[in-house]
Scaffold this active site. Structure first.
Site, PDB file in Angstrom:
ATOM      1  N   ASP A  72      -7.236  -5.457   1.127  1.00  0.00           N
ATOM      2  CA  ASP A  72      -7.878  -6.288   0.105  1.00  0.00           C
ATOM      3  C   ASP A  72      -7.647  -7.769   0.374  1.00  0.00           C
ATOM      4  O   ASP A  72      -8.537  -8.598   0.159  1.00  0.00           O
ATOM      5  CB  ASP A  72      -7.349  -5.920  -1.286  1.00  0.00           C
ATOM      6  CG  ASP A  72      -7.766  -4.532  -1.718  1.00  0.00           C
ATOM      7  OD1 ASP A  72      -8.910  -4.145  -1.428  1.00  0.00           O
ATOM      8  OD2 ASP A  72      -6.956  -3.824  -2.329  1.00  0.00           O
ATOM      9  N   HIS A 101       0.862  -1.183   0.000  1.00  0.00           N
ATOM     10  CA  HIS A 101       0.000   0.000   0.000  1.00  0.00           C
ATOM     11  C   HIS A 101       0.890   1.222   0.000  1.00  0.00           C
ATOM     12  O   HIS A 101       1.846   1.303   0.778  1.00  0.00           O
ATOM     13  CB  HIS A 101      -0.923   0.019   1.224  1.00  0.00           C
ATOM     14  CG  HIS A 101      -2.052   0.980   1.103  1.00  0.00           C
ATOM     15  ND1 HIS A 101      -1.878   2.354   1.153  1.00  0.00           N
ATOM     16  CD2 HIS A 101      -3.392   0.780   0.901  1.00  0.00           C
ATOM     17  CE1 HIS A 101      -3.053   2.950   1.006  1.00  0.00           C
ATOM     18  NE2 HIS A 101      -3.979   2.030   0.848  1.00  0.00           N
TER      19      HIS A 101
END
Length: 463
Positions: A387, A339
């Site tokens: 996710d 990320h």
């Protein structure tokens, strides 16, 4: 770091830290984000450079993230043909917000650790905290009957192959048309609309195939705001739209926490779209529509579906190695890893992984996720993101691949409303950037019209 080691995620995350303190060419040190910006790459690519020996790094003070020698980074930028990012004022759009702060691999809602809030309070309670700065224990949102009926009718009129985001988008439009007060942008009116819109969106979703009863519980008979026990929360009403399996307390708690964790994440693409719409004084339903439009992109909300499909394949094949290898061979990113805002594990993923350990059915998917992280870490030291955690929940509960996107959209609606409230209080139309024209210099001659005989597929192309 304690949680990461305990749960086996982020294995090998420090592999790229080569302890290059003795190699520093200057005293100026750059963070991972600054290095990525200067090189014009993503943070995970920075660590790929480290693993290949093209960059050296040292641990930042306190052990949070890594730092890089500025001269070394600039030299790499010259070798790779990258151009340094322009000054911050020219490259970034930044403005005041009191909603979410992301700092040192943690994030905060109005200054309170978001993970702790999500673990101790339900989705509706956290939403109220973001909207008003007040915590209302046991609050429940209710869907106006006329709005819910309109939303369900609109969603039912779509083709059978329509996705969940399609259903949510038309449900927002239908709910908007059913609210004659939607143009009232006073805080009280906007909040009243938001408290009705979120359960309306959930109630408009059809039950998952095989779900008993044919409707999500309490969708048709909305519960009013009130103390705990006055009615099921958003998570309980959303569950039957995601899977036909009955919800046990631990699984439902994980879903409720996921919703709370995903409410906001600073200025993501969809949130920026929301702020632009709110700057033009679009009403709250139009604002949410703008957010849903940006969310549907494959690089935003739809990313969770990629992680779901990958994780399901890992479970079916009994190991992550061949699946990760296929992604790397194709030159594709491994879904669910890395990320740009975190050098370590996504704090949202860390919280969800901890909760999912209490769900027996999640054990195979959880083990598969750990395998993905450790396998991928041999090439690039990336950590799990939210996710991948959502994929563990969706795979283990028999949910479809788009379930994560659905959870994301419902959750983020509350955050979009929070940002709209902030933007309504700002100077209207302030988010109006200037374009940098790169077309032909004026004045140009009028263009010659294209005649049918010269246009492709025109009437002159007789067969």
């Amino acid at each position: 770091m304690t949680d990461q080691r305990a749960h086996g995620f982020g294995a090998g995350a420090a592999a790229g830290d080569t302890g290059a303190a003795g190699n520093a060419g200057s005293t100026e040190r750059l963070s991972t984000r600054e290095t990525a910006a200067l090189l014009g790459v993503k943070p995970e690519t920075v660590y790929a450079y480290v693993s290949r020996g093209q960059l050296s790094s040292v641990r930042a003070p306190g052990g949070r993230g890594s730092t890089f020698d500025a001269d070394e980074v600039r030299a790499l930028a010259r070798r790779t043909g990258r151009r340094e990012a322009p000054p911050t004022g020219e490259a970034d759009l930044a403005f005041r917000t009191g909603i979410t702060l992301i700092d040192q691999d943690r994030y905060y809602y109005r200054g309170v650790d978001a993970g702790e809030l999500a673990l101790n309070h339900g989705y509706e309670e956290v939403a109220e905290w973001l909207w008003t700065g007040e915590l209302r224990p046991g609050v429940r949102f209710s869907a106006p009957a006329h709005a819910l009926t309109a939303a369900r009718q609109a969603a039912a009129a779509l083709p059978a192959h329509s996705g969940t985001t399609d259903l949510l988008r038309v449900a927002v439009i239908a709910a908007s048309a059913a609210d004659p007060l939607r143009f009232d942008l006073s805080p009280a009116s906007v909040l009243d609309a938001a408290r009705g819109l979120i359960p309306t969106l959930v109630g408009a979703l059809p039950p998952a195939t095989g779900a008993p009863g044919g409707t999500a519980p309490s969708s048709a008979a909305p519960a009013g705001d009130g103390p705990a026990g006055a009615g099921p929360g958003i998570a309980a009403r959303l569950w039957p739209a995601l899977t036909a399996r009955p919800a046990d307390p631990a699984s439902l708690a994980a879903l409720d926490t996921a919703l709370a964790l995903l409410i906001d994440h600073d200025l993501a693409a969809s949130t920026l779209a929301v702020r632009v719409a709110a700057s033009a004084h679009a009403h709250p339903y139009a604002v949410v529509s703008a957010g849903l439009g940006a969310l549907e992109g494959p690089l935003h909300g739809a990313a969770s579906g990629l992680a779901h499909r990958m994780l399901r394949e890992v479970v079916e094949r009994g190991g992550a190695a061949p699946v990760v290898a296929n992604h790397l061979r194709a030159g594709a990113r491994v879904p669910g890893l890395g990320h740009r805002l975190y050098s370590g594990e996504d704090p949202r993923a860390r919280v969800l992984f901890t909760l999912l350990e209490d769900v027996p059915e999640a054990a195979p998917a959880l083990a598969a996720a750990r395998d993905v992280v450790s396998t991928a870490a041999r090439q690039v030291p990336l950590h799990a993101n939210v996710d991948l955690a959502l994929a563990v929940l969706s795979v283990s509960m028999g949910m479809p691949a788009e379930a994560g996107e659905t959870v994301f959209a419902v959750a983020r609606t509350a955050g979009w409303i929070a940002h709209a409230l902030e933007e309504y209080a700002e100077r209207p139309l302030r988010l109006r950037p200037r374009g940098r024209y790169t077309g032909p210099p004026p004045p140009q001659e009028l263009p010659s019209p294209v005649t049918p005989s010269t246009s492709a597929g025109g009437a002159g192309n007789a067969r």
